[in-house]
Design a protein around this motif. Sequence first.
Motif, PDB file in Angstrom:
ATOM      1  N   GLU A  72      27.124  57.165 -28.812  1.00 30.33           N
ATOM      2  CA  GLU A  72      27.098  58.037 -27.644  1.00 30.33           C
ATOM      3  C   GLU A  72      27.200  59.474 -28.118  1.00 30.33           C
ATOM      4  N   LEU A  73      26.204  60.287 -27.777  1.00 27.21           N
ATOM      5  CA  LEU A  73      26.295  61.723 -28.007  1.00 27.21           C
ATOM      6  C   LEU A  73      26.936  62.338 -26.776  1.00 27.21           C
ATOM      7  N   ILE A  74      27.876  63.259 -26.996  1.00 28.09           N
ATOM      8  CA  ILE A  74      28.613  63.889 -25.912  1.00 28.09           C
ATOM      9  C   ILE A  74      28.544  65.390 -26.103  1.00 28.09           C
ATOM     10  N   ALA A  75      27.982  66.089 -25.127  1.00 33.38           N
ATOM     11  CA  ALA A  75      27.888  67.549 -25.192  1.00 33.38           C
ATOM     12  C   ALA A  75      28.553  68.135 -23.947  1.00 33.38           C
ATOM     13  N   PRO A  76      29.237  69.260 -24.082  1.00 34.20           N
ATOM     14  CA  PRO A  76      29.900  69.844 -22.916  1.00 34.20           C
ATOM     15  C   PRO A  76      28.883  70.350 -21.896  1.00 34.20           C
ATOM     16  N   SER A  77      29.238  70.206 -20.616  1.00 35.42           N
ATOM     17  CA  SER A  77      28.389  70.754 -19.562  1.00 35.42           C
ATOM     18  C   SER A  77      29.017  71.989 -18.928  1.00 35.42           C
ATOM     19  N   ALA A  78      30.253  72.289 -19.344  1.00 38.90           N
ATOM     20  CA  ALA A  78      30.962  73.460 -18.834  1.00 38.90           C
ATOM     21  C   ALA A  78      31.979  73.906 -19.881  1.00 38.90           C
ATOM     22  N   PHE A 109      33.962  45.525 -28.487  1.00 41.89           N
ATOM     23  CA  PHE A 109      33.446  46.822 -28.916  1.00 41.89           C
ATOM     24  C   PHE A 109      32.177  47.162 -28.161  1.00 41.89           C
ATOM     25  N   ASP A 110      32.036  48.444 -27.773  1.00 47.03           N
ATOM     26  CA  ASP A 110      30.837  48.896 -27.077  1.00 47.03           C
ATOM     27  C   ASP A 110      30.115  49.990 -27.847  1.00 47.03           C
ATOM     28  N   HIS A 111      30.775  51.110 -28.165  1.00 46.28           N
ATOM     29  CA  HIS A 111      30.065  52.207 -28.826  1.00 46.28           C
ATOM     30  C   HIS A 111      31.007  53.145 -29.558  1.00 46.28           C
ATOM     31  N   LEU A 112      30.396  54.025 -30.354  1.00 46.33           N
ATOM     32  CA  LEU A 112      31.077  55.078 -31.085  1.00 46.33           C
ATOM     33  C   LEU A 112      30.643  56.410 -30.479  1.00 46.33           C
ATOM     34  N   GLY A 113      31.600  57.233 -30.054  1.00 46.05           N
ATOM     35  CA  GLY A 113      31.291  58.516 -29.432  1.00 46.05           C
ATOM     36  C   GLY A 113      31.313  59.656 -30.429  1.00 46.05           C
ATOM     37  N   ILE A 114      30.276  60.499 -30.385  1.00 44.84           N
ATOM     38  CA  ILE A 114      30.145  61.633 -31.300  1.00 44.84           C
ATOM     39  C   ILE A 114      29.919  62.897 -30.478  1.00 44.84           C
ATOM     40  N   VAL A 115      30.753  63.909 -30.706  1.00 45.61           N
ATOM     41  CA  VAL A 115      30.629  65.178 -30.000  1.00 45.61           C
ATOM     42  C   VAL A 115      29.576  66.040 -30.691  1.00 45.61           C
ATOM     43  N   CYS A 116      28.734  66.681 -29.887  1.00 41.79           N
ATOM     44  CA  CYS A 116      27.744  67.628 -30.414  1.00 41.79           C
ATOM     45  C   CYS A 116      27.603  68.776 -29.414  1.00 41.79           C
ATOM     46  N   ALA A 117      27.100  69.898 -29.878  1.00 41.04           N
ATOM     47  CA  ALA A 117      26.942  71.060 -29.009  1.00 41.04           C
ATOM     48  C   ALA A 117      25.789  70.874 -28.035  1.00 41.04           C
ATOM     49  N   ASP A 118      24.771  70.105 -28.448  1.00 40.57           N
ATOM     50  CA  ASP A 118      23.547  69.967 -27.668  1.00 40.57           C
ATOM     51  C   ASP A 118      22.966  68.577 -27.910  1.00 40.57           C
ATOM     52  N   VAL A 139      25.803  63.170 -21.589  1.00 34.77           N
ATOM     53  CA  VAL A 139      25.876  62.082 -22.561  1.00 34.77           C
ATOM     54  C   VAL A 139      24.517  61.411 -22.698  1.00 34.77           C
ATOM     55  N   GLN A 140      24.307  60.813 -23.862  1.00 35.49           N
ATOM     56  CA  GLN A 140      23.104  60.033 -24.123  1.00 35.49           C
ATOM     57  C   GLN A 140      23.450  58.991 -25.179  1.00 35.49           C
ATOM     58  N   PHE A 141      22.958  57.785 -24.988  1.00 34.14           N
ATOM     59  CA  PHE A 141      23.273  56.675 -25.875  1.00 34.14           C
ATOM     60  C   PHE A 141      22.051  56.267 -26.684  1.00 34.14           C
ATOM     61  N   ALA A 142      22.312  55.751 -27.891  1.00 39.00           N
ATOM     62  CA  ALA A 142      21.255  55.258 -28.775  1.00 39.00           C
ATOM     63  C   ALA A 142      21.730  53.979 -29.430  1.00 39.00           C
ATOM     64  N   LYS A 143      20.768  53.177 -29.849  1.00 35.66           N
ATOM     65  CA  LYS A 143      21.087  51.941 -30.561  1.00 35.66           C
ATOM     66  C   LYS A 143      20.324  51.938 -31.871  1.00 35.66           C
TER      67      LYS A 143
END
Length: 139
Positions: free
Chosen positions: A54-60, A3-12, A42-46
Motif C-alpha cells: 500500500e502506497l500512502i501519500a498525504p492529502s493534507a 496478513f494483508d499488506h505492507l504500508g509504505i509512506v511516499c510523498a506522491d 492510497v493505492q495498492f499493488a501486488k
Amino acid sequence: MSFDHLGIVCADLAEGRAFLGDTIGISGWTAPTMDPIQKVHVQFAKDACGMIYELIAPSAPESPISQALKSGKNILNHLAYITPDLAAAAAHLEAQGCIAVSVPAPAVAFEGAHIQFFYAPLGFLIELIEQETTTLVFS
C-alpha cells in the motif's frame, strides 16, 4: 488475523508507483483512493509472489503521515491484518502490550470497513482491517 499488506509512506503516489515498478517490477495496481477521514491518498499493488503493498501519500498538511515524511521515520509504515472481529483482535493486541494509536474508523479503500492502528512494543505499527477477506481489485 491474517496478513494483508505492507504500508509504505511516499510523498506522491505516482513517484511511489514509478519506484516500485522500476525497482521490483510491480505493475498491477488498484485505482487510487482518497480517504478524507484518514487524510491520505492510497493505492495498492501486488507483486509476482502475491505480496500486497500500500502506497500512502498525504492529502493534507495535517495528515497523520505527514510527520513520517518530514522526519524520514516510519516510511516502512505498517503491517496490516484482516480480522473478522476488530474488537477481539484489538483486545488481543492490547493484551500483548500494543497501544492503540487511533480509534476504529471507516476506510474508503476498504469500502467503509473499520480500521484501527496499534503501536507494537517492537517499534512498528499494526493496522487491523475488519473484513472477512480482502476486497482489493488489481488491474
